[in-house]
Design an enzyme around this catalytic site. Structure first.
Site: not given
Ligand code: ADP
Length: 433
Positions: A106-107, A130-132, A183-184, A205, A239, A336, A413
């Site tokens: 989402w950031n 799949k967006p956040a 993401g994380s 990333e 990040c 973080e 990227e």
């Molecule tokens: P952030 O801390 O940036 O929210 P996340 O890793 O939780 O980081 O989320 C980044 C993306 O990964 C989002 O699109 C979120 O919906 C997706 N996501 C989170 N958990 C899962 C999962 N178990 N499988 C697939 N996608 C996921």
């Protein structure tokens, strides 16, 4: 499942198109994004919170990937290598990998999408995205513009909803050949494990813990401005945000004083107000996390120079904060922060600060300010990071390879490196000559 089926059916025609056609198609998408940039920026600010000026910059940044990869589509080429036989020739073809899944955070609700989709489409791949869940609207708007630009049906598919279910489905599906994730680190590891079942190529990333080092001979003004940009952009929710500031003993107090003054000038408010430089954090939980990291640091001896509390605007707002007397044992330097808190630590020698900077599982971005050329090379070479900014924090661009080492990720990227992720090499031996 329907999205993967659509992407898989569209792959044949899309991948066989001439590079010129794909380039023109991407260019049309770019033109639509630019024509609607102000609407996209407003939408982005409304769903994510960042100041409108930053949202405008992000939309241009997002569009720049589409423009760059429209051009890059024409530059994918194979090789003819020296043959091991007189009667044969050795070719290496570069072919699109297939259906690519993209999972984005989402950031940066626009840029993280185009940074994946544009090189994928340029290479001839089709995409399921799949967006956040926090920011689906920018993604859907970008897809709508792709549709208006007449991107063929099935080439780009957006699915919103349950992250675990969608991620699980796409990881299990053998038709999906590539998974690009931002993401994380925790979720990245989980997706990497899930992708192993069908041996998918992955590009990840992940999280960072960027050091920001100020050496004794640094231009202090420039270093303070760099710290403001690297720490407080997107309210500290990137990040590559400076997560730990290391300042040389001899200039520590002067730096902290100037930094605190500049931080005091930041304007917290509604992202849609032109004057706002700091919007809200993404959720109330994000504020709670920042608060708990701060409390832990203060309990262990850190001192708040400015800020330090939830902002009077309430809910998701937090005061831009500067913290001193920070040590490497505190949780705030291990995780973080993802919030507007700048923790400052003193150092006295180059070797000491390099050791502290590298003392983390992460390796995304690092920054340092100083004027000694020899030191610049020494330090840049020793920092275990995928990206190093010397006297500048402006790392992001479509033309550069963005990515991390260690547990910050795999793959790059942007630039020509970014399109390589979406291509496979095929060795063809032509015999009987
Ligand atoms: P952030 O801390 O940036 O929210 P996340 O890793 O939780 O980081 O989320 C980044 C993306 O990964 C989002 O699109 C979120 O919906 C997706 N996501 C989170 N958990 C899962 C999962 N178990 N499988 C697939 N996608 C996921």
């Amino acid at each position: 499942d329907a999205a993967v089926t659509a992407a898989s059916q569209a792959f044949g025609n899309w991948s066989r198109r001439l590079a010129n056609d794909r380039a023109a198609q991407l260019r049309r998408w770019f033109d639509f994004i630019i024509a609607h940039q102000e609407d996209l920026a407003k939408l982005l600010t409304m769903e994510q919170g960042k100041p409108i000026s930053e949202a405008r910059t992000e939309i241009q940044y997002a569009a720049s990937f589409v423009e760059f990869y429209a051009e890059e589509a024409r530059r994918i080429h194979g090789e003819m290598l020296p043959s091991h036989r007189h009667d044969a020739r050795v070719l290496v073809m570069r072919q699109p990998i297939g259906v690519c899944a993209a999972i984005t955070p989402w950031n940066f609700p626009a840029a993280m999408i185009t940074r994946k989709c544009a090189p994928a489409l340029a290479a001839g791949c089709t995409v399921v995205l799949k967006p956040a869940p926090e920011t689906p609207l920018t993604a859907l708007a970008l897809a709508e513009l792709a549709q208006r630009a007449e991107l063929p049906r099935g080439v780009l598919n957006v699915v919103t909803g349950d992250a675990v279910a969608i991620g699980g489905k796409w990881c299990d599906d053998p038709r999906v050949r590539f998974l690009g994730f931002t993401g994380s680190t925790e979720v990245g590891k989980q997706l990497m494990r899930q992708a192993a079942a069908t041996v998918k190529k992955v590009a990840l990333e992940l999280g960072g813990n960027a050091p920001f080092i100020v050496f004794a001979d640094a231009d202090l003004e420039a270093a303070v401005e760099g710290a403001i940009a690297a720490k407080f952009r997107n309210m500290g929710q990137t990040c590559i945000c400076a997560n730990r500031l290391f300042v040389h003993d001899s200039i520590h107090d002067a730096f902290v004083q100037r930094l605190a003054k500049r931080v005091g000038q930041l304007t917290v408010g509604n992202g849609l107000d032109e004057q706002t430089t700091q919007g809200p954090l993404i959720t109330p939980e994000a504020v709670e996390k920042v608060q708990s990291l701060l409390q832990d640091a203060v309990a262990s001896g850190a001192e708040i120079v400015t800020g330090g509390r939830p902002h009077r605007l309430g809910r998701t707002f937090f005061e831009p904060t500067v913290l001193t007397q920070v040590s490497g044992a505190m949780e705030i330097t291990r995780q973080e922060i993802f919030g507007p808190v700048a923790p400052v630590t003193r150092f006295s020698s180059e070797a000491e600060v390099i050791a502290m900077a590298n003392d983390t599982i992460y390796g995304l971005a690092a920054y340092f300010y100083g004027r000694d050329l020899g030191q610049a090379f020494r330090v840049a070479e020793q920092l275990e990071y995928g990206m190093v900014g010397i006297n500048s924090t402006a790392l992001g661009a479509a033309t550069v390879p963005f990515g991390g080492v260690k547990q910050s990720g795999i793959g790059r990227e942007g630039s020509h490196h970014g399109i390589d992720e979406y291509l496979e090499s095929k060795y063809v031996l032509v015999g009987g000559l």
